[in-house]
Write a protein that holds these residues in place. Structure first.
Motif, short mmCIF file in Angstrom:
data_model
loop_
_atom_site.label_atom_id
_atom_site.label_comp_id
_atom_site.label_asym_id
_atom_site.label_seq_id
_atom_site.Cartn_x
_atom_site.Cartn_y
_atom_site.Cartn_z
N THR A 10 -8.62 -1.05 0.74
CA THR A 10 -8.32 -1.51 0.43
C THR A 10 -8.94 -2.53 0.54
O THR A 10 -10.10 -2.67 1.75
CB THR A 10 -7.56 -2.03 1.94
OG1 THR A 10 -5.81 -1.28 1.88
CG2 THR A 10 -6.49 -3.35 2.69
N THR A 17 -7.37 1.85 -6.75
CA THR A 17 -7.43 2.98 -7.28
C THR A 17 -8.24 3.96 -7.97
O THR A 17 -8.75 3.07 -9.16
CB THR A 17 -6.34 3.51 -7.50
OG1 THR A 17 -5.33 2.74 -5.88
CG2 THR A 17 -6.10 5.51 -7.57
N VAL A 46 -6.39 5.14 -1.90
CA VAL A 46 -5.91 3.58 -1.85
C VAL A 46 -7.13 2.61 -1.31
O VAL A 46 -6.57 3.03 0.22
CB VAL A 46 -4.78 3.13 -1.64
CG1 VAL A 46 -4.25 1.06 -2.37
CG2 VAL A 46 -3.42 3.68 -2.75
N THR A 88 -5.86 -9.67 -0.04
CA THR A 88 -5.83 -8.21 0.06
C THR A 88 -5.02 -7.79 -1.72
O THR A 88 -4.14 -7.63 -2.23
CB THR A 88 -4.54 -7.45 1.01
OG1 THR A 88 -4.82 -8.08 1.82
CG2 THR A 88 -5.13 -6.09 1.02
N GLU A 101 0.81 4.48 -2.41
CA GLU A 101 0.74 5.45 -2.49
C GLU A 101 1.81 6.53 -2.79
O GLU A 101 1.39 7.87 -2.62
CB GLU A 101 0.43 5.90 -1.05
CG GLU A 101 -1.38 5.22 -0.04
CD GLU A 101 -0.46 5.09 1.11
OE1 GLU A 101 -1.79 4.79 1.87
OE2 GLU A 101 0.03 5.05 2.07
N TYR A 143 -5.60 -3.85 -3.68
CA TYR A 143 -5.38 -1.91 -3.53
C TYR A 143 -6.31 -1.93 -4.57
O TYR A 143 -5.91 -1.76 -5.78
CB TYR A 143 -3.99 -2.35 -3.71
CG TYR A 143 -3.00 -2.64 -1.95
CD1 TYR A 143 -4.52 -1.63 -1.06
CD2 TYR A 143 -2.08 -3.13 -2.26
CE1 TYR A 143 -3.13 -2.69 0.54
CE2 TYR A 143 -1.72 -3.59 -0.85
CZ TYR A 143 -2.42 -3.33 0.30
OH TYR A 143 -2.31 -3.60 1.64
N LYS A 188 1.01 -1.16 -0.21
CA LYS A 188 -0.07 -0.20 -0.07
C LYS A 188 1.28 1.50 0.30
O LYS A 188 0.49 2.12 -0.72
CB LYS A 188 -1.08 -0.34 1.40
CG LYS A 188 -1.87 0.65 1.25
CD LYS A 188 -2.92 1.29 2.30
CE LYS A 188 -4.05 2.05 2.62
NZ LYS A 188 -4.72 2.04 3.21
N GLU A 217 -9.15 8.07 2.00
CA GLU A 217 -8.06 6.65 1.25
C GLU A 217 -8.42 7.31 -0.10
O GLU A 217 -9.13 7.35 -0.76
CB GLU A 217 -8.32 5.15 1.52
CG GLU A 217 -8.28 5.67 3.35
CD GLU A 217 -6.53 5.43 3.47
OE1 GLU A 217 -6.17 5.86 2.65
OE2 GLU A 217 -6.35 5.15 5.11
#
Length: 336
Positions: free
Chosen positions: A105, A116, A103, A112, A74, A114, A70, A101
């Motif tokens: 999750t 955007t 990003v 997991t 970022e 991520y 993450k 956020e």
């Protein structure tokens, strides 16, 4: 009892990405009954998201699990913010969700992801089949790339603080290759292994001599292939900074001819790119002479990528991409 036909692994994987995309857009309340359409699957899954009320478009990227942390994502977004504020380069920008956020999750089936959401940019990717137009566009691309590098150099101290991977010999062809080992490329034979090993050794030798001075090595896009460019009214916009990291500036040129390194018009593309690049920043004859090294390194990296991924692009390229690399490798050794 009738048997069932096997499900293609890509289709099964994309069904999972579709579920994740649906979950990701829930973080953006300004999207009213959004439609979500897959437009590309490579390292990540990329979706066109359309607001049903305003018809406004957005781009959603669902990252491949385990590819970036993450913090790395970022950091990519931090560079985008810097480019947008401090340069004239047109890029797609990340949007903030209701949770504050940029990003998101998503944990799905113990993995997991991520995600955007980005602004949508108008334009079309350059046409590989239109040689004359492509030559003209590469002069524009050279100028845009030089501006990107100028930004990287000017704000080097601040950008050194961000968390991104390094693209050098070790992470491209060496002991810790991010995209897999070229030795595992499709259609590999003992003869090809021997040839490519010699080429890889020559690349390492020349890069050690070339060095990583601040004028040659810094934060770069790292994947300026045609699919990551948008052309509108003679203006080139850059998208998909997912692979941005610290590498040689000339590597950005090599990535711009990805998958077409063996095409006969590539020397013309390079000369056009150099013309545009030198409008913004100087490039020595020594650097120009080393361009084939970066192109050859990128080509072997893509041999590894094709051999280690399963998507429409890798299936289309197949073992022929490895075969077409042989002549390039032989020519490279003749030159150096």
């Amino acid at each position: 009892m009738m048997g069932t036909s096997p499900v293609d692994p890509i289709n099964r994987l994309l069904e999972k990405y579709n579920r994740i995309a649906e979950k990701a857009v829930e973080f953006y309340s300004f999207l009213k009954m959004p439609s979500i359409k897959l437009i590309n699957y490579s390292e990540n899954a990329t979706y066109l998201v359309t607001d049903s009320q305003s018809t406004k478009k957005y781009i959603l990227r669902v990252g491949r699990p385990g590819y970036h942390t993450k913090k790395e994502v970022e950091s990519e977004l931090e560079w985008l913010k810097s480019i947008n504020q401090l340069s004239a380069i047109t890029i797609s920008l990340p949007l903030q969700g209701e949770n504050g956020e940029k990003v998101q999750t998503i944990v799905y089936e113990r993995q997991t992801f991520y995600c955007t959401l980005f602004t949508f940019l108008e334009g079309n990717a350059p046409d590989e089949g239109n040689e004359q137009e492509l030559i003209h566009q590469f002069e524009i691309l050279g100028e845009v790339t030089a501006n990107l590098h100028e930004h990287s150099i000017k704000f080097r101290n601040q950008l050194q603080q961000i968390t991104r991977l390094t693209w050098d010999y070790d992470t491209i062809l060496g002991s810790t290759p991010k995209w897999g080992r070229w030795q595992h490329g499709l259609g590999m034979t003992e003869e090809k292994l021997e040839l490519f090993e010699e080429v890889s050794g020559k690349i390492k030798e020349r890069l050690n001599q070339f060095g990583k001075s601040p004028e040659r090595f810094g934060l770069i896009h790292s994947d300026l292939r045609l699919a990551n460019l948008l052309v509108e009214n003679n203006h080139i916009k850059i998208i998909d900074f997912d692979d941005c990291g610290f590498g040689w500036y000339l590597y950005d040129l090599a990535t711009s001819i990805s998958f077409m390194e063996h095409k006969p018009y590539v020397p013309l593309l390079i000369q056009s790119w150099l013309k545009g690049y030198r409008k913004v920043r100087p490039l020595s004859k020594e650097e120009e002479y080393e361009i084939p090294t970066f192109i050859m390194m990128r080509r072997l990296q893509l041999v590894a990528w094709v051999g280690s991924r399963d998507n429409e692009t890798t299936r289309e390229l197949g073992s022929q991409y490895t075969e077409d690399t042989v002549l390039l490798a032989e020519k490279y050794l003749e030159q150096f």
